[in-house]
Design a protein around this motif. Sequence first.
Motif, PDB file in Angstrom:
ATOM      1  N   GLY A  55      -7.528  -1.977   8.968  1.00 28.43           N
ATOM      2  CA  GLY A  55      -8.193  -2.397   7.745  1.00 28.43           C
ATOM      3  C   GLY A  55      -9.033  -3.643   7.951  1.00 28.43           C
ATOM      4  O   GLY A  55      -8.973  -4.303   8.991  1.00 28.43           O
ATOM      5  N   ALA A  56      -9.837  -3.954   6.933  1.00 28.67           N
ATOM      6  CA  ALA A  56     -10.657  -5.165   6.945  1.00 28.67           C
ATOM      7  C   ALA A  56     -11.056  -5.496   5.516  1.00 28.67           C
ATOM      8  O   ALA A  56     -11.139  -4.611   4.660  1.00 28.67           O
ATOM      9  CB  ALA A  56     -11.896  -4.974   7.823  1.00 28.67           C
ATOM     10  N   PHE A  57     -11.304  -6.765   5.256  1.00 30.24           N
ATOM     11  CA  PHE A  57     -11.721  -7.174   3.920  1.00 30.24           C
ATOM     12  C   PHE A  57     -12.423  -8.523   3.989  1.00 30.24           C
ATOM     13  O   PHE A  57     -12.220  -9.309   4.920  1.00 30.24           O
ATOM     14  CB  PHE A  57     -10.524  -7.247   2.962  1.00 30.24           C
ATOM     15  CG  PHE A  57      -9.425  -8.180   3.412  1.00 30.24           C
ATOM     16  CD1 PHE A  57      -9.371  -9.483   2.952  1.00 30.24           C
ATOM     17  CD2 PHE A  57      -8.438  -7.738   4.288  1.00 30.24           C
ATOM     18  CE1 PHE A  57      -8.361 -10.340   3.367  1.00 30.24           C
ATOM     19  CE2 PHE A  57      -7.423  -8.576   4.713  1.00 30.24           C
ATOM     20  CZ  PHE A  57      -7.380  -9.881   4.252  1.00 30.24           C
ATOM     21  N   GLY A  58     -13.268  -8.764   3.004  1.00 33.44           N
ATOM     22  CA  GLY A  58     -13.954 -10.042   2.880  1.00 33.44           C
ATOM     23  C   GLY A  58     -13.322 -10.870   1.775  1.00 33.44           C
ATOM     24  O   GLY A  58     -12.773 -10.331   0.807  1.00 33.44           O
ATOM     25  N   VAL A  59     -13.403 -12.173   1.923  1.00 32.73           N
ATOM     26  CA  VAL A  59     -12.827 -13.097   0.949  1.00 32.73           C
ATOM     27  C   VAL A  59     -13.908 -14.088   0.507  1.00 32.73           C
ATOM     28  O   VAL A  59     -14.591 -14.678   1.349  1.00 32.73           O
ATOM     29  CB  VAL A  59     -11.640 -13.885   1.555  1.00 32.73           C
ATOM     30  CG1 VAL A  59     -11.071 -14.865   0.533  1.00 32.73           C
ATOM     31  CG2 VAL A  59     -10.560 -12.932   2.042  1.00 32.73           C
ATOM     32  N   LEU A  60     -14.055 -14.236  -0.799  1.00 29.05           N
ATOM     33  CA  LEU A  60     -14.919 -15.278  -1.353  1.00 29.05           C
ATOM     34  C   LEU A  60     -14.064 -16.507  -1.601  1.00 29.05           C
ATOM     35  O   LEU A  60     -13.014 -16.415  -2.243  1.00 29.05           O
ATOM     36  CB  LEU A  60     -15.560 -14.793  -2.653  1.00 29.05           C
ATOM     37  CG  LEU A  60     -16.551 -13.632  -2.503  1.00 29.05           C
ATOM     38  CD1 LEU A  60     -16.903 -13.047  -3.871  1.00 29.05           C
ATOM     39  CD2 LEU A  60     -17.805 -14.066  -1.771  1.00 29.05           C
ATOM     40  N   VAL A  61     -14.490 -17.641  -1.099  1.00 31.46           N
ATOM     41  CA  VAL A  61     -13.675 -18.853  -1.129  1.00 31.46           C
ATOM     42  C   VAL A  61     -14.399 -19.950  -1.905  1.00 31.46           C
ATOM     43  O   VAL A  61     -15.605 -20.162  -1.739  1.00 31.46           O
ATOM     44  CB  VAL A  61     -13.370 -19.351   0.302  1.00 31.46           C
ATOM     45  CG1 VAL A  61     -12.436 -20.555   0.258  1.00 31.46           C
ATOM     46  CG2 VAL A  61     -12.774 -18.239   1.151  1.00 31.46           C
ATOM     47  N   LYS A  62     -13.646 -20.628  -2.767  1.00 31.24           N
ATOM     48  CA  LYS A  62     -14.216 -21.742  -3.530  1.00 31.24           C
ATOM     49  C   LYS A  62     -13.128 -22.781  -3.794  1.00 31.24           C
ATOM     50  O   LYS A  62     -11.980 -22.432  -4.047  1.00 31.24           O
ATOM     51  CB  LYS A  62     -14.803 -21.246  -4.859  1.00 31.24           C
ATOM     52  CG  LYS A  62     -15.557 -22.309  -5.642  1.00 31.24           C
ATOM     53  CD  LYS A  62     -16.118 -21.740  -6.947  1.00 31.24           C
ATOM     54  CE  LYS A  62     -17.336 -20.882  -6.712  1.00 31.24           C
ATOM     55  NZ  LYS A  62     -18.002 -20.487  -7.979  1.00 31.24           N
ATOM     56  N   THR A  75     -11.141  -4.435  -3.495  1.00 32.28           N
ATOM     57  CA  THR A  75     -11.040  -3.981  -2.112  1.00 32.28           C
ATOM     58  C   THR A  75     -10.153  -2.753  -1.955  1.00 32.28           C
ATOM     59  O   THR A  75      -9.169  -2.596  -2.667  1.00 32.28           O
ATOM     60  CB  THR A  75     -10.486  -5.111  -1.222  1.00 32.28           C
ATOM     61  OG1 THR A  75     -10.403  -4.658   0.128  1.00 32.28           O
ATOM     62  CG2 THR A  75      -9.088  -5.541  -1.656  1.00 32.28           C
ATOM     63  N   ASN A  76     -10.512  -1.891  -1.001  1.00 32.98           N
ATOM     64  CA  ASN A  76      -9.606  -0.847  -0.541  1.00 32.98           C
ATOM     65  C   ASN A  76      -8.719  -1.383   0.585  1.00 32.98           C
ATOM     66  O   ASN A  76      -7.630  -0.883   0.818  1.00 32.98           O
ATOM     67  CB  ASN A  76     -10.389   0.374  -0.042  1.00 32.98           C
ATOM     68  CG  ASN A  76     -10.913   1.218  -1.181  1.00 32.98           C
ATOM     69  OD1 ASN A  76     -10.315   1.265  -2.242  1.00 32.98           O
ATOM     70  ND2 ASN A  76     -12.038   1.878  -0.974  1.00 32.98           N
ATOM     71  N   MET A  77      -9.220  -2.393   1.274  1.00 34.06           N
ATOM     72  CA  MET A  77      -8.520  -3.151   2.311  1.00 34.06           C
ATOM     73  C   MET A  77      -8.181  -2.329   3.555  1.00 34.06           C
ATOM     74  O   MET A  77      -8.435  -2.745   4.673  1.00 34.06           O
ATOM     75  CB  MET A  77      -7.262  -3.824   1.777  1.00 34.06           C
ATOM     76  CG  MET A  77      -6.614  -4.778   2.805  1.00 34.06           C
ATOM     77  SD  MET A  77      -5.241  -5.739   2.110  1.00 34.06           S
ATOM     78  CE  MET A  77      -6.117  -6.937   1.112  1.00 34.06           C
ATOM     79  N   PHE A  78      -7.603  -1.133   3.356  1.00 36.83           N
ATOM     80  CA  PHE A  78      -7.158  -0.320   4.492  1.00 36.83           C
ATOM     81  C   PHE A  78      -8.095   0.874   4.705  1.00 36.83           C
ATOM     82  O   PHE A  78      -8.643   1.424   3.754  1.00 36.83           O
ATOM     83  CB  PHE A  78      -5.731   0.162   4.275  1.00 36.83           C
ATOM     84  CG  PHE A  78      -4.748  -0.950   4.075  1.00 36.83           C
ATOM     85  CD1 PHE A  78      -4.240  -1.655   5.155  1.00 36.83           C
ATOM     86  CD2 PHE A  78      -4.342  -1.318   2.799  1.00 36.83           C
ATOM     87  CE1 PHE A  78      -3.340  -2.696   4.973  1.00 36.83           C
ATOM     88  CE2 PHE A  78      -3.444  -2.350   2.601  1.00 36.83           C
ATOM     89  CZ  PHE A  78      -2.941  -3.045   3.691  1.00 36.83           C
ATOM     90  N   PHE A  79      -8.240   1.272   5.967  1.00 33.70           N
ATOM     91  CA  PHE A  79      -9.110   2.404   6.287  1.00 33.70           C
ATOM     92  C   PHE A  79      -8.477   3.726   5.873  1.00 33.70           C
ATOM     93  O   PHE A  79      -9.163   4.715   5.668  1.00 33.70           O
ATOM     94  CB  PHE A  79      -9.433   2.424   7.782  1.00 33.70           C
ATOM     95  CG  PHE A  79     -10.054   1.148   8.283  1.00 33.70           C
ATOM     96  CD1 PHE A  79     -10.986   0.465   7.512  1.00 33.70           C
ATOM     97  CD2 PHE A  79      -9.715   0.634   9.511  1.00 33.70           C
ATOM     98  CE1 PHE A  79     -11.566  -0.710   7.966  1.00 33.70           C
ATOM     99  CE2 PHE A  79     -10.291  -0.532   9.983  1.00 33.70           C
ATOM    100  CZ  PHE A  79     -11.208  -1.214   9.206  1.00 33.70           C
ATOM    101  N   ASP A  80      -7.159   3.740   5.755  1.00 27.12           N
ATOM    102  CA  ASP A  80      -6.413   4.932   5.367  1.00 27.12           C
ATOM    103  C   ASP A  80      -5.475   4.541   4.228  1.00 27.12           C
ATOM    104  O   ASP A  80      -4.731   3.562   4.336  1.00 27.12           O
ATOM    105  CB  ASP A  80      -5.613   5.456   6.566  1.00 27.12           C
ATOM    106  CG  ASP A  80      -4.948   6.806   6.283  1.00 27.12           C
ATOM    107  OD1 ASP A  80      -4.408   6.980   5.177  1.00 27.12           O
ATOM    108  OD2 ASP A  80      -4.958   7.668   7.183  1.00 27.12           O
ATOM    109  N   SER A  81      -5.516   5.290   3.140  1.00 28.43           N
ATOM    110  CA  SER A  81      -4.727   4.928   1.956  1.00 28.43           C
ATOM    111  C   SER A  81      -3.223   4.921   2.215  1.00 28.43           C
ATOM    112  O   SER A  81      -2.461   4.292   1.478  1.00 28.43           O
ATOM    113  CB  SER A  81      -5.037   5.878   0.798  1.00 28.43           C
ATOM    114  OG  SER A  81      -4.735   7.216   1.151  1.00 28.43           O
TER     115      SER A  81
END
Length: 217
Positions: A55-62, A75-81
């Motif tokens: 899996g992979a995901f982006g994070v917005l940080v503030k 996000t789906n986060m994972f490539f496979d559910s």
Amino acid sequence: MLKISRIESNKYLELEISFCNTTFLQSSDWIKFKVASSGYSSEYFEVLKENESIGAFGVLVKKQYGFNTAYITRTNMFFDSSNTKYLSEVLSELKIIFSVIVFEGDTYFNTTDFPSLLTPINFEIVDKYIQPPSTFITNTNTVSEDLSHITSASHKSNIKKGLKNIESLGYSFSYQEKLNDSDLEATSTLINLQAKNRGYIARKTKYFSDLQSLVKN
């Protein structure tokens, strides 16, 4: 053993293209747009299980109220559910990095499972979302009045009411490939009036201009 690893934006883009399960609000372009328009910074993570990427995901940080806040949008986060069972492990790892985490899962996640996955690691389940629960982009040259594809009766009612209100004000629908500066200004004004009435965040015209460029591309 499950772990998360920081990756560069170009690596994230490679994974996004390879696995094709990224939502619009987790796309590289959207994250870059939010960084440029809304004062966020960004970080990208890969999820590894026994050194295999799952899996992979982006994070917005503030920085908010002195806390390093991470926003993981839709996000789906994972490539496979089938790997969504590892969600709590991933978020537990992120809690070591960020003071506050706002997580919004998308289609891979059965929200009825959230309490069992998230409350044990001290996440509070809220009934309001920041971003819309679905993203729709159209490239049609007409505005359809056929609402048969909408299953929610309340949504249908609200759409019909909105259409009648617009018509009563003398407005009509038209489709344009790209709005000019004057149209963007007018659109921005209307959206921000609605935002004020509904308690949403108002945006400057440049925000919608940049968003138009993103969607167009």
